[in-house]
Motif scaffolding. Structure first.
Motif, PDB file in Angstrom:
ATOM      1  N   GLU A  68      -7.432 -25.466 -33.806  1.00  0.00           N
ATOM      2  CA  GLU A  68      -8.167 -24.268 -34.243  1.00  0.00           C
ATOM      3  C   GLU A  68      -7.772 -23.083 -33.368  1.00  0.00           C
ATOM      4  N   LEU A  69      -6.996 -22.188 -33.959  1.00  0.00           N
ATOM      5  CA  LEU A  69      -6.489 -21.049 -33.177  1.00  0.00           C
ATOM      6  C   LEU A  69      -6.953 -19.707 -33.738  1.00  0.00           C
ATOM      7  N   LYS A  82     -12.001 -18.592 -17.645  1.00  0.00           N
ATOM      8  CA  LYS A  82     -10.713 -18.469 -16.932  1.00  0.00           C
ATOM      9  C   LYS A  82      -9.632 -19.263 -17.651  1.00  0.00           C
ATOM     10  N   GLN A  83      -9.994 -20.475 -18.109  1.00  0.00           N
ATOM     11  CA  GLN A  83      -9.011 -21.321 -18.785  1.00  0.00           C
ATOM     12  C   GLN A  83      -8.614 -20.727 -20.144  1.00  0.00           C
ATOM     13  N   VAL A  84      -9.588 -20.109 -20.848  1.00  0.00           N
ATOM     14  CA  VAL A  84      -9.280 -19.424 -22.114  1.00  0.00           C
ATOM     15  C   VAL A  84      -8.160 -18.405 -21.873  1.00  0.00           C
ATOM     16  N   MET A  85      -8.307 -17.629 -20.789  1.00  0.00           N
ATOM     17  CA  MET A  85      -7.328 -16.576 -20.502  1.00  0.00           C
ATOM     18  C   MET A  85      -5.998 -17.154 -20.038  1.00  0.00           C
ATOM     19  N   LYS A  86      -6.047 -18.209 -19.210  1.00  0.00           N
ATOM     20  CA  LYS A  86      -4.791 -18.851 -18.770  1.00  0.00           C
ATOM     21  C   LYS A  86      -4.038 -19.412 -19.971  1.00  0.00           C
ATOM     22  N   ASN A  87      -4.786 -20.020 -20.893  1.00  0.00           N
ATOM     23  CA  ASN A  87      -4.145 -20.591 -22.079  1.00  0.00           C
ATOM     24  C   ASN A  87      -3.521 -19.499 -22.944  1.00  0.00           C
ATOM     25  N   ALA A  88      -4.240 -18.365 -23.080  1.00  0.00           N
ATOM     26  CA  ALA A  88      -3.705 -17.268 -23.895  1.00  0.00           C
ATOM     27  C   ALA A  88      -2.425 -16.737 -23.263  1.00  0.00           C
ATOM     28  N   GLN A  89      -2.445 -16.596 -21.931  1.00  0.00           N
ATOM     29  CA  GLN A  89      -1.242 -16.078 -21.274  1.00  0.00           C
ATOM     30  C   GLN A  89      -0.079 -17.060 -21.412  1.00  0.00           C
ATOM     31  N   ALA A  90      -0.369 -18.344 -21.317  1.00  0.00           N
ATOM     32  CA  ALA A  90       0.697 -19.344 -21.467  1.00  0.00           C
ATOM     33  C   ALA A  90       1.298 -19.291 -22.872  1.00  0.00           C
ATOM     34  N   ASP A 122      -4.541  -9.653 -22.136  1.00  0.00           N
ATOM     35  CA  ASP A 122      -5.490  -9.675 -21.012  1.00  0.00           C
ATOM     36  C   ASP A 122      -6.670 -10.576 -21.330  1.00  0.00           C
ATOM     37  N   ASN A 123      -6.799 -10.983 -22.600  1.00  0.00           N
ATOM     38  CA  ASN A 123      -8.044 -11.661 -22.990  1.00  0.00           C
ATOM     39  C   ASN A 123      -7.747 -13.014 -23.624  1.00  0.00           C
ATOM     40  N   HIS A 124      -8.381 -13.304 -24.738  1.00  0.00           N
ATOM     41  CA  HIS A 124      -8.311 -14.629 -25.344  1.00  0.00           C
ATOM     42  C   HIS A 124      -7.408 -14.655 -26.563  1.00  0.00           C
ATOM     43  N   LEU A 125      -6.789 -13.515 -26.890  1.00  0.00           N
ATOM     44  CA  LEU A 125      -6.023 -13.484 -28.140  1.00  0.00           C
ATOM     45  C   LEU A 125      -4.709 -12.747 -27.979  1.00  0.00           C
ATOM     46  N   ILE A 140      -3.615 -15.015 -32.905  1.00  0.00           N
ATOM     47  CA  ILE A 140      -3.821 -16.352 -32.342  1.00  0.00           C
ATOM     48  C   ILE A 140      -4.781 -16.256 -31.158  1.00  0.00           C
ATOM     49  N   GLY A 141      -5.752 -17.145 -31.112  1.00  0.00           N
ATOM     50  CA  GLY A 141      -6.714 -17.120 -30.004  1.00  0.00           C
ATOM     51  C   GLY A 141      -6.963 -18.504 -29.445  1.00  0.00           C
ATOM     52  N   THR A 142      -7.388 -18.543 -28.179  1.00  0.00           N
ATOM     53  CA  THR A 142      -7.525 -19.813 -27.471  1.00  0.00           C
ATOM     54  C   THR A 142      -8.963 -20.286 -27.212  1.00  0.00           C
ATOM     55  N   PRO A 143     -10.020 -19.547 -27.631  1.00  0.00           N
ATOM     56  CA  PRO A 143     -11.369 -19.999 -27.267  1.00  0.00           C
ATOM     57  C   PRO A 143     -11.701 -21.409 -27.766  1.00  0.00           C
ATOM     58  N   ALA A 144     -11.367 -21.729 -28.999  1.00  0.00           N
ATOM     59  CA  ALA A 144     -11.785 -23.007 -29.575  1.00  0.00           C
ATOM     60  C   ALA A 144     -11.029 -24.187 -28.958  1.00  0.00           C
ATOM     61  N   VAL A 145      -9.709 -24.094 -28.875  1.00  0.00           N
ATOM     62  CA  VAL A 145      -8.957 -25.229 -28.303  1.00  0.00           C
ATOM     63  C   VAL A 145      -9.297 -25.416 -26.827  1.00  0.00           C
ATOM     64  N   THR A 146      -9.664 -24.325 -26.150  1.00  0.00           N
ATOM     65  CA  THR A 146     -10.037 -24.459 -24.734  1.00  0.00           C
ATOM     66  C   THR A 146     -11.367 -25.184 -24.594  1.00  0.00           C
TER      67      THR A 146
END
Ligand SMILES: *Cc1c(COP(=O)(O)O)cnc(C)c1O
Length: 426
Positions: free
Chosen positions: A23-24, A295-303, A321-324, A372-378
């Motif tokens: 879920e992205l 923090k992990q949401v943001m690290k995942n987005a940056q990755a 800078d954020n989650h998307l 694309i966003g990382t909140p759900a997978v995180t």
């Protein structure tokens, strides 16, 4: 009562879809079991028009306590002096603020919809665009970031009564202090709509909209990870500069104007089951583990943004800078639309959405971009190494977009990866 298999089979199918897929969608998340339990509780049976301690119905002694708890926790979470937790959704929260701050035909400013703004910030099909006069500010074509200089020029020319900071598809943080300077110069109130980054702001990982913004609106179900709903906040109550009238006559303080704009201005009875779930979610967001989540949401987005860039995709504004993030497909695949990518990835159990990119050459129905966003997978527990694998899988699908074998192979890999990260204890 006989079980309604038709509906509950569909609910089970939806659960399976959520369990098996990646879920992205940047605006989605997985609420906790306690949030789900509160949302599905008997609180749904109660009518409670009005506010705690001043209701139009009897029997509100318990829901008064859950609503007050939600208000108190919201205030603590955002450092706000005032909160209204009744808006049914983010768009409803915005409608109430517009009703409180503007009169029909008044000018307000928001981010251009094709540059990441939200429908409720002036779309011609939304009440904000039908009843009021929206003027847009934009991102700069060179950097993909908000052009505050141009915003100031437009504001000084148009003299809006309200300026809106906030977006649905903007990967960078906001300079609320700068916007307040502009709003003060132009004689406007400043609203921050933090529907998307609210959870990251609550976790103090992004710039704080308070004390710079007069009013804040948000959803509670995006990065904040609560039930589907909305909320309005103020850092400090202030005197309503235009002395707008409410059903009780002229009301001076903005808190009273906003309360009245939510109920009875734009809504009837509040959803007390959802408000109870909001209280649960705010309690969760106040815990130290929520900050680690953010923090992990943001690290995942940056990755992910880094992985897309290294594969030759253009990530707008050069990152996040954020989650998307927003991927402009045109640099790598000029002939493939966002719509095609969205529809194909769904077949591989990867859910993203097509999205306009700034200065898009295609229509909102086709688009040249994906969001694309990382909140759900995180929330499920995925870390950088896992989300980077998902970028590989997305790239495999797009690179051979009509190949059913590739889609089937990727889907199997997605399902296997998700199996390692169960959603719920059960
Ligand atoms: C999602 C969103 C909203 C609307 O929220 P709903 O709950 O869908 O009504 C409003 N503003 C912004 C910036 C959003 O991203």
């Amino acid at each position: 009562m006989k079980k309604d298999h038709k509906v509950f089979d569909l609910i089970d199918q939806e659960l399976q879809r959520q369990l098996h897929g990646a879920e992205l969608i940047a605006s989605e998340n997985f609420a906790s079991e306690q949030v789900l339990a509160a949302t599905g509780s008997v609180m749904t049976n109660k009518y409670a028009e009005g506010y705690p301690g001043r209701r139009y119905y009897g029997g509100c002694q318990i829901v008064d306590q859950t609503e007050q708890l939600a208000i108190d926790r919201a205030k603590e979470l955002f450092g706000a002096e005032w909160a209204n937790v009744q808006p049914h959704s983010g768009a409803q929260a915005n409608a109430a603020v517009f009703l409180a701050c503007l009169r029909a035909g008044d000018t307000f400013m928001g981010l251009d919809l094709s540059h990441g703004g939200h429908l409720s910030h002036g779309a011609p099909v939304n009440l904000s665009g039908i009843l009021y006069r929206p003027v847009a500010y934009m991102v700069s074509e060179d950097t993909g970031t908000i052009d505050y200089e141009q915003m100031e020029k437009i504001a000084m020319k148009e003299k809006p009564r309200l300026m809106v900071a906030g977006a649905s598809a903007y990967p960078r943080d906001w300079d609320y202090a700068r916007m307040r300077e502009i709003a003060d110069k132009a004689g406007a109130l400043l609203l921050a709509d933090i529907a998307h980054p609210a959870g990251l702001i609550a976790a103090k990982l992004l710039n704080a909209p308070l004390p710079h913004c007069h009013i804040i609106t948000t959803t509670t179900h995006k990065t904040l990870r609560g039930p589907r709903g909305g909320m309005i906040l103020m850092g400090k109550d202030f005197e309503n500069p235009w002395g707008l009238t409410t059903p009780k006559g002229k009301v001076r303080m903005m808190s009273a104007v906003l309360d009245s704009a939510v109920f009875p201005g734009t809504q009837g009875g509040p959803l007390e089951h959802v408000i109870a779930a909001k209280a649960v979610a705010f309690g969760e967001a106040l815990s130290p583990t929520f900050r680690e989540y953010g923090k992990q949401v943001m690290k995942n987005a940056q990755a992910m943004a880094g992985a897309f860039t290294s594969k030759g995709y253009h990530v707008t504004s050069g990152g996040t800078d954020n989650h998307l993030m927003l991927i402009d497909l045109r640099s790598k695949f000029p002939d493939i639309t966002g719509k095609k990518v969205e529809n194909t990835l769904v077949l591989a159990d990867i859910t993203i959405n097509k999205n306009m990119v700034p200065f898009d050459s295609r229509s909102p129905f086709q688009t040249s971009g994906i969001r694309i966003g990382t909140p759900a997978v995180t929330t499920r527990g995925l870390k950088e190494e896992h989300v980077v694998q998902i970028v590989d899988l997305i790239d495999e699908v797009i690179s051979d977009i009509d190949n059913e074998h590739v889609i089937a192979r990727v889907r199997a890999k997605v399902n296997a990866l998700m199996k390692e990260f169960p959603l719920f204890a059960w």
